[in-house]
Design a protein around this motif. Structure first.
Motif, PDB file in Angstrom:
ATOM      1  N   SER A 127      37.680 -77.848  49.681  1.00 32.47           N
ATOM      2  CA  SER A 127      38.664 -76.787  49.475  1.00 32.47           C
ATOM      3  C   SER A 127      39.253 -76.924  48.077  1.00 32.47           C
ATOM      4  CB  SER A 127      39.774 -76.878  50.529  1.00 32.47           C
ATOM      5  OG  SER A 127      40.585 -77.996  50.295  1.00 32.47           O
ATOM      6  N   ASP A 128      40.126 -75.967  47.733  1.00 33.49           N
ATOM      7  CA  ASP A 128      40.757 -75.982  46.417  1.00 33.49           C
ATOM      8  C   ASP A 128      41.955 -76.925  46.360  1.00 33.49           C
ATOM      9  OD1 ASP A 128      38.960 -74.132  45.464  1.00 33.49           O
ATOM     10  OD2 ASP A 128      40.214 -72.425  45.999  1.00 33.49           O
ATOM     11  N   GLU A 129      42.368 -77.425  47.492  1.00 36.83           N
ATOM     12  CA  GLU A 129      43.523 -78.321  47.530  1.00 36.83           C
ATOM     13  C   GLU A 129      43.064 -79.753  47.795  1.00 36.83           C
ATOM     14  OE1 GLU A 129      46.126 -77.334  50.778  1.00 36.83           O
ATOM     15  OE2 GLU A 129      44.452 -76.908  52.082  1.00 36.83           O
ATOM     16  N   PRO A 130      43.899 -80.731  47.518  1.00 34.62           N
ATOM     17  CA  PRO A 130      43.525 -82.112  47.787  1.00 34.62           C
ATOM     18  C   PRO A 130      43.268 -82.318  49.284  1.00 34.62           C
ATOM     19  CG  PRO A 130      45.499 -82.024  46.437  1.00 34.62           C
ATOM     20  CD  PRO A 130      45.217 -80.615  46.891  1.00 34.62           C
ATOM     21  N   SER A 131      42.361 -83.203  49.591  1.00 35.61           N
ATOM     22  CA  SER A 131      42.060 -83.484  50.993  1.00 35.61           C
ATOM     23  C   SER A 131      42.606 -84.857  51.377  1.00 35.61           C
ATOM     24  CB  SER A 131      40.553 -83.434  51.244  1.00 35.61           C
ATOM     25  OG  SER A 131      39.897 -84.413  50.479  1.00 35.61           O
ATOM     26  N   THR A 154      40.277 -76.868  61.922  1.00 32.45           N
ATOM     27  CA  THR A 154      40.671 -75.676  61.173  1.00 32.45           C
ATOM     28  C   THR A 154      40.943 -74.503  62.114  1.00 32.45           C
ATOM     29  OG1 THR A 154      39.374 -76.404  59.274  1.00 32.45           O
ATOM     30  CG2 THR A 154      39.969 -74.071  59.352  1.00 32.45           C
ATOM     31  N   PRO A 202      33.688 -80.588  46.736  1.00 33.14           N
ATOM     32  CA  PRO A 202      34.999 -80.434  47.366  1.00 33.14           C
ATOM     33  C   PRO A 202      34.917 -79.488  48.551  1.00 33.14           C
ATOM     34  CG  PRO A 202      34.932 -79.295  45.251  1.00 33.14           C
ATOM     35  CD  PRO A 202      33.646 -80.041  45.387  1.00 33.14           C
TER      36      PRO A 202
END
Length: 88
Positions: free
Chosen positions: A43-47, A82, A41
């Protein structure tokens, strides 16, 4: 495929697969034994997928610059997006 064939294929000793399954079901799975398939992944959030059309010459120049920076196209694009989002 039976349990013995599966154990052999996955590198488990005889009977170890059943014990591992029981530990997993009891939430006692040992650290370091979990194998996560696929890409890691980012990041910790959905992509989500982002796409855009650019001219071939722009893409070639972008890829060349990414290569000079030791990055893939995707890594470079993620970094630039980003950075832009952080200074917005």
């Amino acid at each position: 495929m039976d349990a013995q064939q599966l154990e052999k294929m996955m590198g488990f000793a005889p009977g170890e697969l059943e014990k591992a399954a029981e530990a997993y079901e009891k939430d006692e799975w040992p650290k370091g034994r979990t194998i996560r398939l696929g890409r890691p992944p980012i990041s910790d959030e959905p992509s989500v997928v982002l796409s855009a059309r650019v001219g071939e010459s722009v893409l070639e120049a972008f890829d060349a610059k990414a290569k000079r920076h030791g990055q893939t196209r995707t890594e470079r694009l993620r970094e630039l997006i980003t950075l832009d989002a952080m200074i917005a």
